[in-house]
Design a protein around this motif. Sequence first.
Motif, mmCIF file in Angstrom:
data_model
loop_
_atom_site.group_PDB
_atom_site.id
_atom_site.type_symbol
_atom_site.label_atom_id
_atom_site.label_comp_id
_atom_site.label_asym_id
_atom_site.label_seq_id
_atom_site.Cartn_x
_atom_site.Cartn_y
_atom_site.Cartn_z
ATOM 1 N N ASN A 62 2.761 2.268 1.943
ATOM 2 C CA ASN A 62 2.858 0.810 1.735
ATOM 3 C C ASN A 62 1.999 -0.010 2.672
ATOM 4 O O ASN A 62 2.501 -0.928 3.334
ATOM 5 C CB ASN A 62 4.310 0.360 1.955
ATOM 6 N N LEU A 63 0.717 0.271 2.742
ATOM 7 C CA LEU A 63 -0.174 -0.494 3.629
ATOM 8 C C LEU A 63 -0.004 -1.989 3.355
ATOM 9 O O LEU A 63 -0.066 -2.421 2.204
ATOM 10 C CB LEU A 63 -1.629 -0.106 3.375
ATOM 11 N N ASN A 64 0.227 -2.743 4.407
ATOM 12 C CA ASN A 64 0.463 -4.176 4.213
ATOM 13 C C ASN A 64 -0.416 -5.011 5.140
ATOM 14 O O ASN A 64 -0.325 -4.898 6.357
ATOM 15 C CB ASN A 64 1.945 -4.478 4.453
ATOM 16 N N PHE A 65 -1.289 -5.813 4.531
ATOM 17 C CA PHE A 65 -2.160 -6.705 5.305
ATOM 18 C C PHE A 65 -1.557 -8.102 5.226
ATOM 19 O O PHE A 65 -1.208 -8.571 4.141
ATOM 20 C CB PHE A 65 -3.587 -6.694 4.717
ATOM 21 N N ASN A 66 -1.423 -8.786 6.383
ATOM 22 C CA ASN A 66 -0.628 -10.036 6.396
ATOM 23 C C ASN A 66 -1.364 -11.290 5.891
ATOM 24 O O ASN A 66 -0.796 -12.371 5.871
ATOM 25 C CB ASN A 66 -0.066 -10.285 7.804
ATOM 26 N N LEU A 67 -2.658 -11.171 5.523
ATOM 27 C CA LEU A 67 -3.448 -12.275 4.935
ATOM 28 C C LEU A 67 -3.728 -13.424 5.902
ATOM 29 O O LEU A 67 -4.171 -14.489 5.486
ATOM 30 C CB LEU A 67 -2.767 -12.842 3.665
ATOM 31 N N SER A 68 -3.471 -13.196 7.204
ATOM 32 C CA SER A 68 -3.680 -14.263 8.186
ATOM 33 C C SER A 68 -5.081 -14.180 8.793
ATOM 34 O O SER A 68 -5.495 -13.125 9.289
ATOM 35 C CB SER A 68 -2.628 -14.133 9.296
ATOM 36 N N ALA A 69 -5.810 -15.318 8.769
ATOM 37 C CA ALA A 69 -7.138 -15.349 9.371
ATOM 38 C C ALA A 69 -7.047 -15.529 10.885
ATOM 39 O O ALA A 69 -7.951 -15.141 11.616
ATOM 40 C CB ALA A 69 -7.959 -16.482 8.763
ATOM 41 N N SER A 70 -5.961 -16.134 11.363
ATOM 42 C CA SER A 70 -5.855 -16.380 12.802
ATOM 43 C C SER A 70 -5.277 -15.177 13.539
ATOM 44 O O SER A 70 -5.587 -14.960 14.709
ATOM 45 C CB SER A 70 -5.009 -17.617 13.072
ATOM 46 N N ASP A 71 -4.462 -14.372 12.863
ATOM 47 C CA ASP A 71 -3.868 -13.208 13.523
ATOM 48 C C ASP A 71 -3.692 -12.079 12.501
ATOM 49 O O ASP A 71 -2.575 -11.736 12.132
ATOM 50 C CB ASP A 71 -2.508 -13.616 14.129
ATOM 51 N N PRO A 72 -4.828 -11.512 12.040
ATOM 52 C CA PRO A 72 -4.736 -10.485 10.988
ATOM 53 C C PRO A 72 -4.058 -9.210 11.485
ATOM 54 O O PRO A 72 -4.337 -8.759 12.603
ATOM 55 C CB PRO A 72 -6.205 -10.220 10.627
ATOM 56 N N LYS A 73 -3.169 -8.676 10.653
ATOM 57 C CA LYS A 73 -2.431 -7.464 11.054
ATOM 58 C C LYS A 73 -2.329 -6.508 9.866
ATOM 59 O O LYS A 73 -2.136 -6.945 8.728
ATOM 60 C CB LYS A 73 -0.995 -7.828 11.461
ATOM 61 N N LEU A 74 -2.466 -5.234 10.173
ATOM 62 C CA LEU A 74 -2.254 -4.200 9.151
ATOM 63 C C LEU A 74 -1.070 -3.332 9.587
ATOM 64 O O LEU A 74 -1.063 -2.793 10.699
ATOM 65 C CB LEU A 74 -3.515 -3.329 9.002
ATOM 66 N N ILE A 75 -0.090 -3.242 8.699
ATOM 67 C CA ILE A 75 1.138 -2.495 8.998
ATOM 68 C C ILE A 75 1.265 -1.342 7.998
ATOM 69 O O ILE A 75 0.988 -1.514 6.811
ATOM 70 C CB ILE A 75 2.389 -3.416 8.843
ATOM 71 N N LYS A 85 7.777 0.750 10.539
ATOM 72 C CA LYS A 85 6.657 -0.164 10.329
ATOM 73 C C LYS A 85 5.774 -0.078 11.568
ATOM 74 O O LYS A 85 6.157 -0.550 12.630
ATOM 75 C CB LYS A 85 7.174 -1.591 10.138
ATOM 76 N N THR A 86 4.624 0.555 11.405
ATOM 77 C CA THR A 86 3.724 0.734 12.543
ATOM 78 C C THR A 86 2.546 -0.231 12.432
ATOM 79 O O THR A 86 1.880 -0.276 11.396
ATOM 80 C CB THR A 86 3.207 2.196 12.567
ATOM 81 N N ASP A 87 2.320 -0.972 13.509
ATOM 82 C CA ASP A 87 1.183 -1.902 13.538
ATOM 83 C C ASP A 87 -0.065 -1.094 13.895
ATOM 84 O O ASP A 87 -0.199 -0.606 15.022
ATOM 85 C CB ASP A 87 1.457 -2.990 14.585
ATOM 86 N N ILE A 88 -0.976 -0.937 12.930
ATOM 87 C CA ILE A 88 -2.165 -0.117 13.174
ATOM 88 C C ILE A 88 -3.441 -0.982 13.254
ATOM 89 O O ILE A 88 -4.550 -0.469 13.153
ATOM 90 C CB ILE A 88 -2.309 1.003 12.108
ATOM 91 N N SER A 89 -3.256 -2.284 13.465
ATOM 92 C CA SER A 89 -4.397 -3.209 13.483
ATOM 93 C C SER A 89 -5.455 -2.829 14.524
ATOM 94 O O SER A 89 -6.648 -2.996 14.279
ATOM 95 C CB SER A 89 -3.931 -4.628 13.782
ATOM 96 N N GLU A 90 -5.009 -2.332 15.685
ATOM 97 C CA GLU A 90 -5.950 -2.034 16.766
ATOM 98 C C GLU A 90 -6.539 -0.638 16.601
ATOM 99 O O GLU A 90 -7.745 -0.451 16.716
ATOM 100 C CB GLU A 90 -5.223 -2.079 18.123
ATOM 101 N N ILE A 91 -5.663 0.302 16.320
ATOM 102 C CA ILE A 91 -6.079 1.706 16.336
ATOM 103 C C ILE A 91 -7.136 2.024 15.268
ATOM 104 O O ILE A 91 -7.986 2.888 15.451
ATOM 105 C CB ILE A 91 -4.848 2.644 16.251
ATOM 106 N N ILE A 92 -7.125 1.249 14.175
ATOM 107 C CA ILE A 92 -8.102 1.508 13.099
ATOM 108 C C ILE A 92 -9.522 1.090 13.483
ATOM 109 O O ILE A 92 -10.458 1.352 12.752
ATOM 110 C CB ILE A 92 -7.709 0.819 11.765
ATOM 111 N N ARG A 93 -9.678 0.428 14.629
ATOM 112 C CA ARG A 93 -11.024 0.026 15.092
ATOM 113 C C ARG A 93 -11.658 1.102 15.947
ATOM 114 O O ARG A 93 -12.796 0.959 16.379
ATOM 115 C CB ARG A 93 -10.952 -1.277 15.910
ATOM 116 N N GLU A 94 -10.906 2.168 16.267
ATOM 117 C CA GLU A 94 -11.450 3.182 17.179
ATOM 118 C C GLU A 94 -12.586 3.971 16.533
ATOM 119 O O GLU A 94 -12.658 4.086 15.304
ATOM 120 C CB GLU A 94 -10.325 4.108 17.649
#
Length: 232
Positions: A62-75, A85-94
């Motif tokens: 259930n990949l969920n992107f929060n649609l926020s331009a000011s604080d985008p998050k992928l869970i 629910k794991t916040d993977i917003s940072e780790i996917i940039r590695e």
Amino acid sequence: MPVIAIDGPSGAGKSSVSKGIALRGGWGYLDTGALYRGSTWLALQAGVSAPEEVANLVVKSNLNFNLSASDPKLIANYPLEQESKTDISEIIREELITNAVSAFSAMPEVRRELLLLQRNFIEKSNAQFGGAVVEGRDIGTTVWPDAELKIYLTADVEARATRRQAQLSELSDVSASSVADSLAKRDAIDSMRAASPLRQSEDQIVLDATYLNLEETIQALWNLIEERKING
Ligand code: DC
């Protein structure tokens, strides 16, 4: 309900420009590259590489992107069995993900699932924010061909490498030439894959940002939005 599709090669500034436009228009923001990166992270975590298994994992998590331009998050709901629910917003940039993502995004099975997911997110953004700014490689060509504005944002490979290196140098010591090599490699794989490749289409407006800074690029795009009365 305007949908603004911003496609183009790696490092052209798509994310910063898309966020800037979404904030200015009050629209939702969808980073489709994050979904491909998230799928890659899931596959590496679970140790699966068979395309149908990766696609299945993407659906279940259930990949969920929060649609926020000011604080985008992928869970992601991962590990699966724990309903976490794991916040993977940072780790996917590695770098590990950056180096592996082109291989996973070339899988038609993965693209099939992410296509449905992307369209759902765009509909959700339209309902919630009255529009969407969507960045990726195949938004104007495949994901949302009816977009009100289709942009192909590009820049010389040297300009893209310099920009990317400046972002990366906060994290690690990398040379501009190795960044240029890795960008060129990723562009080649993204452009040559059979399934929905990165390509320019005739109905896209090409915006070359080689000699423009971020503000100038956002303004150039905003001018197009105003000319076409896309912002109402
Ligand atoms: O924009 P990015 O660098 O975060 O994207 C990561 C990878 O995902 C990129 O190498 C190609 C792939 N991608 C894609 O195939 N289709 C999209 N719409 C977006 C990204």
